[in-house]
Structures are given as structure tokens and as C-alpha cells.
Design an enzyme around this catalytic site. Sequence first.
Site, PDB file in Angstrom:
ATOM      1  N   PHE A 133      -1.960 -14.322 -19.247  1.00 17.04           N
ATOM      2  CA  PHE A 133      -1.778 -12.906 -18.911  1.00 17.04           C
ATOM      3  C   PHE A 133      -2.471 -12.689 -17.563  1.00 17.04           C
ATOM      4  O   PHE A 133      -3.578 -13.178 -17.344  1.00 17.04           O
ATOM      5  CB  PHE A 133      -2.438 -12.060 -20.013  1.00 17.04           C
ATOM      6  CG  PHE A 133      -2.195 -10.593 -19.907  1.00 17.04           C
ATOM      7  CD1 PHE A 133      -1.077 -10.020 -20.500  1.00 17.04           C
ATOM      8  CD2 PHE A 133      -3.083  -9.767 -19.226  1.00 17.04           C
ATOM      9  CE1 PHE A 133      -0.855  -8.655 -20.410  1.00 17.04           C
ATOM     10  CE2 PHE A 133      -2.862  -8.406 -19.134  1.00 17.04           C
ATOM     11  CZ  PHE A 133      -1.747  -7.843 -19.728  1.00 17.04           C
ATOM     12  N   ASP A 202      -8.793 -16.011 -25.495  1.00 14.62           N
ATOM     13  CA  ASP A 202      -8.335 -14.624 -25.450  1.00 14.62           C
ATOM     14  C   ASP A 202      -7.435 -14.404 -26.668  1.00 14.62           C
ATOM     15  O   ASP A 202      -6.406 -15.070 -26.817  1.00 14.62           O
ATOM     16  CB  ASP A 202      -7.565 -14.385 -24.143  1.00 14.62           C
ATOM     17  CG  ASP A 202      -7.144 -12.921 -24.003  1.00 14.62           C
ATOM     18  OD1 ASP A 202      -6.821 -12.300 -25.034  1.00 14.62           O
ATOM     19  OD2 ASP A 202      -7.125 -12.421 -22.864  1.00 14.62           O
ATOM     20  N   TYR A 227      -6.130  -2.445 -29.082  1.00 13.46           N
ATOM     21  CA  TYR A 227      -5.031  -1.457 -29.122  1.00 13.46           C
ATOM     22  C   TYR A 227      -3.675  -2.085 -29.436  1.00 13.46           C
ATOM     23  O   TYR A 227      -2.674  -1.387 -29.478  1.00 13.46           O
ATOM     24  CB  TYR A 227      -4.967  -0.658 -27.815  1.00 13.46           C
ATOM     25  CG  TYR A 227      -4.956  -1.489 -26.549  1.00 13.46           C
ATOM     26  CD1 TYR A 227      -3.804  -2.142 -26.139  1.00 13.46           C
ATOM     27  CD2 TYR A 227      -6.102  -1.628 -25.773  1.00 13.46           C
ATOM     28  CE1 TYR A 227      -3.789  -2.914 -24.992  1.00 13.46           C
ATOM     29  CE2 TYR A 227      -6.100  -2.405 -24.624  1.00 13.46           C
ATOM     30  CZ  TYR A 227      -4.946  -3.042 -24.240  1.00 13.46           C
ATOM     31  OH  TYR A 227      -4.925  -3.813 -23.106  1.00 13.46           O
ATOM     32  N   LYS A 228      -3.634  -3.401 -29.649  1.00 17.80           N
ATOM     33  CA  LYS A 228      -2.368  -4.051 -30.017  1.00 17.80           C
ATOM     34  C   LYS A 228      -2.311  -4.147 -31.550  1.00 17.80           C
ATOM     35  O   LYS A 228      -2.143  -3.129 -32.203  1.00 17.80           O
ATOM     36  CB  LYS A 228      -2.257  -5.391 -29.299  1.00 17.80           C
ATOM     37  CG  LYS A 228      -2.119  -5.194 -27.780  1.00 17.80           C
ATOM     38  CD  LYS A 228      -2.194  -6.480 -26.969  1.00 17.80           C
ATOM     39  CE  LYS A 228      -2.139  -6.150 -25.474  1.00 17.80           C
ATOM     40  NZ  LYS A 228      -2.499  -7.288 -24.623  1.00 17.80           N
ATOM     41  N   ARG A 376      11.176  -8.540 -25.620  1.00 15.48           N
ATOM     42  CA  ARG A 376      10.071  -8.909 -26.501  1.00 15.48           C
ATOM     43  C   ARG A 376      10.060  -7.996 -27.722  1.00 15.48           C
ATOM     44  O   ARG A 376      10.108  -6.773 -27.589  1.00 15.48           O
ATOM     45  CB  ARG A 376       8.770  -8.738 -25.713  1.00 15.48           C
ATOM     46  CG  ARG A 376       7.746  -9.787 -25.956  1.00 15.48           C
ATOM     47  CD  ARG A 376       6.572  -9.619 -25.018  1.00 15.48           C
ATOM     48  NE  ARG A 376       5.983  -8.283 -25.066  1.00 15.48           N
ATOM     49  CZ  ARG A 376       4.682  -8.050 -24.914  1.00 15.48           C
ATOM     50  NH1 ARG A 376       3.841  -9.030 -24.716  1.00 15.48           N
ATOM     51  NH2 ARG A 376       4.214  -6.821 -24.941  1.00 15.48           N
TER      52      ARG A 376
HETATM   53  C1  LIG Z   1      -3.165  -7.076 -23.411  1.00 15.69           C
HETATM   54  C2  LIG Z   1      -3.914  -8.206 -22.801  1.00 15.69           C
HETATM   55  C3  LIG Z   1      -4.991  -7.962 -21.944  1.00 15.69           C
HETATM   56  C4  LIG Z   1      -5.348  -6.570 -21.564  1.00 15.69           C
HETATM   57  O1  LIG Z   1      -6.522  -6.439 -20.854  1.00 15.69           O
HETATM   58  P1  LIG Z   1      -7.095  -4.988 -20.560  1.00 15.69           P
HETATM   59  O2  LIG Z   1      -8.362  -5.219 -19.888  1.00 15.69           O
HETATM   60  O3  LIG Z   1      -7.195  -4.287 -21.884  1.00 15.69           O
HETATM   61  O4  LIG Z   1      -6.104  -4.260 -19.732  1.00 15.69           O
HETATM   62  C5  LIG Z   1      -5.681  -9.061 -21.465  1.00 15.69           C
HETATM   63  N1  LIG Z   1      -5.314 -10.323 -21.787  1.00 15.69           N
HETATM   64  C6  LIG Z   1      -4.272 -10.567 -22.608  1.00 15.69           C
HETATM   65  C7  LIG Z   1      -3.909 -11.969 -22.959  1.00 15.69           C
HETATM   66  C8  LIG Z   1      -3.528  -9.517 -23.116  1.00 15.69           C
HETATM   67  O5  LIG Z   1      -2.487  -9.761 -23.895  1.00 15.69           O
END
Ligand SMILES: *Cc1c(COP(=O)(O)O)cnc(C)c1O
Length: 401
Positions: A133, A202, A227-228, A376
Amino acid sequence: MSEPTATTDPAARAAALDGADALGHLRERFVLPEGVVYLDGNSLGALPAGVAAAASDVVTRQWGELLIRSWDESDWWSAPERIGDKIAPLVGAAPGQVVVGDSTSVNLFKALVGAARLAGPGRTRMLVDAATFPTDGYIAQSAARMTGLTVVPTDPADVPGALGADTAVVLLNHVDYRTGRLHDLPGLTAAVRAAGAVAVWDLCHSAGALPVGLDAHAVDLAVGCTYKYLNGGPGSPAYLYIAQRHQAAFDSPLPGWNGHTDPFAMTPAYLPAEGVARGRVGTPDILSMLALEAALDAWDGVPVEAVRAKSLALTDFFLECVAAYVPPGRVEAVTPAEHAHRGSQVSLRTENAREVMRELIARGVVGDFRAPDVLRFGFTPLYVGFADAERAARTLGRIFG
Ligand SMILES: *Cc1c(COP(=O)(O)O)cnc(C)c1O
């Protein structure tokens, strides 16, 4: 009742599967819009039923009436560790190793710099999931620059071969956000640790969707958002896992006063708190943190293993329905078919994916689009059922007409 079989039509099969679903009743723990199939809970989880009242109490009574007293009397001060302990069982961590606060990006920064400091001198490379990501990649570059390491983008499958005596830190995504591929956390963590490096995972796309087993697999450090799949609400605070064995040596690059051993002593010198509290930085975001705490009640009595079983059944069934409804050659699944390599989403590659997703949403099926060509669909077993999967695939089939 006979077992539903692949020869039955998809709608009848969906009804049978929903009827036999041991987690089906959990949908009542959520507020969901009528008539919408929501398959984007891997971006923003649905609203758990208790959150509105809990958040209202925090604002009107705890803040409005008790004011400053709430830091003690409403237990605001201890919220980051308390809520961390509520997340801990969902990621396979014993209490005292998860602290909530800040964003995933910020926690990643703490974890990566902290990991480089744990790895010690003489090691020069930071291996980073090549398909990570984006924020993880950006933060890793900066953390590496600050700690004198060089980032080496590495496909997770190639990590064992890339490890060496010069590897300091390895950053991996448990589930790839774009393809939905699940990486081998136990095997890769073992390989990283055998090389004397520090493993940072992560968990954004795995926590709340499948068992993680942080303690069982001796993960060093981990971060994740809430939040997911954890349904904490837009921008709800993330979490940082610091394995017990690393806590005494964990040296945060953001030593804020909240992570001090005695914050109210207001001393000029920083002395880190014992335990995971040293992962704190500044004053916690209490409103979203306490909304998250209420949201986590949706998990009461829910074994993560049952969630995983339903998630796999849902994604299997969705793929089956796509095969039944979508004309051949129009979509290609990029999510691995093997359960061992599949997270809780299905990604389909197609032409004009952006327009196709726009049309799906217009027809009440909410997934998302990831550039350049991926549709997705996130399957959140707490509130998505088999009829949802069937309707999503049927709607997709109609769009391809
Ligand atoms: C959603 C997500 C993030 C989000 O990071 P934020 O700091 O909350 O914006 C980071 N890494 C991964 C792999 C994600 O899926």
C-alpha cells in the site's frame, strides 16, 4: 434438508447457505442502508448499532458535563491500552502488547524506526513488500533514510531468498490490498527472525477478517487500522503491536509526553513508560477512540476462526456466481483461488473497471475500483451474507449483458 450443491441455481444455493450460516444473526449488530449490497467494508466498515448512542454519551455527558474530570472518571486516560487489549484477541495477542492511537501511517513510522533501532548496527537493508500500500512505501523510504538503511522493494515470496546478515527490517502487508493475496505470515516471520532481522507486519486487510496469530508466530512489531474490518468509523485510530520481548528496548522515534513513564511530572528528560504505553505519542483522539471501543462490541463472542470460515465460503460462492453469471472472458480473478493465499476480498480485473464499478454502485452494489483495472469486492462476514454475494455477481453479469 439436502446439502446445497453446485448444480442448484445460485439464488437457491444462497438462500440455503444463509439459512445455515452460524454468523447470520450478527448482521443485526449493524446499521445498514436498505437495499444496498455493501462490499466495501475493507475500505470503510459498516456502522455497528451501539456506536451512535455511545458516541453521544461521550460528547454530551463525558465531555459536556464531566469536562476535565473524564480523563479519570470516564477512564479516558487509559483508553489507548484498554482498547488495545480489546483488539488483541482479534489479532492473537496476549494483553499488554497493543496500543491504540494515531493513524496507521504514523504507527508504521514508529514501528519501522523502532525496528531499525532494535536491529542494531551493522545491518543496512530494509526489505519492503514491493506491492505495498503506497503510504507504507513512502513511510518506509523516510524511516530508512533517517536510520541509514536502504530500502529494497521485494516480492513477499522472494523475501526468504533476499534475507541476509545485512537485513535489518522487513515490512510486509499480511493481505495485499489490491489483489487480496494472503501472505504467509508464520513462514515469513520465522525466516526473517532466523536471519536476525525484525519483522513488521501491516494488518490493515487481515485483522477482523482472518486469524493473525501475532504471538503464536512470534511477530516482532505490527500495525493496523480499525476503520476497515474492525468497523471503528472514518479515521478511527490505528494500533501498534509491540511484542512483549521487545518492549523494554523499543525506542520510539516519536517520544511524546503521553508515552512518558510519568507524564504529569513534566520533566525535561524523556523516560519511556514501561510496556506498550511507550508506543503512545500525544493526547489521544478520544472521540473516535471511544466510538471505536463501542464498535468493537460487535465482536462479542465471535471467534475469528468462524469469521475466516465464513469469509472463505463467501468468496468461494461469489467466484462461483461470477462464473455462472458473467459471460466468459469479461473478468479475470486476480485473487488467488487457493484458500491458503486468499484474504477476504475478491479482485476482478476487467476493461473499463472504473465505469463498471460506477454502474454497479448505481445499481446498489457497492464495491470499489483500484487503478488501473481492478474491481474490488470486500467480504465482511459479520454483516455480508450469501444472498449479497449472489446479487452482486448477478448485477455484474447484467452489466456485461
Ligand atoms: C488502509 C491501509 C492503510 C491506511 O493508512 P492510514 O494511515 O490510515 O491512511 C495503510 N496501509 C495499508 C496496507 C492499508 O490497507
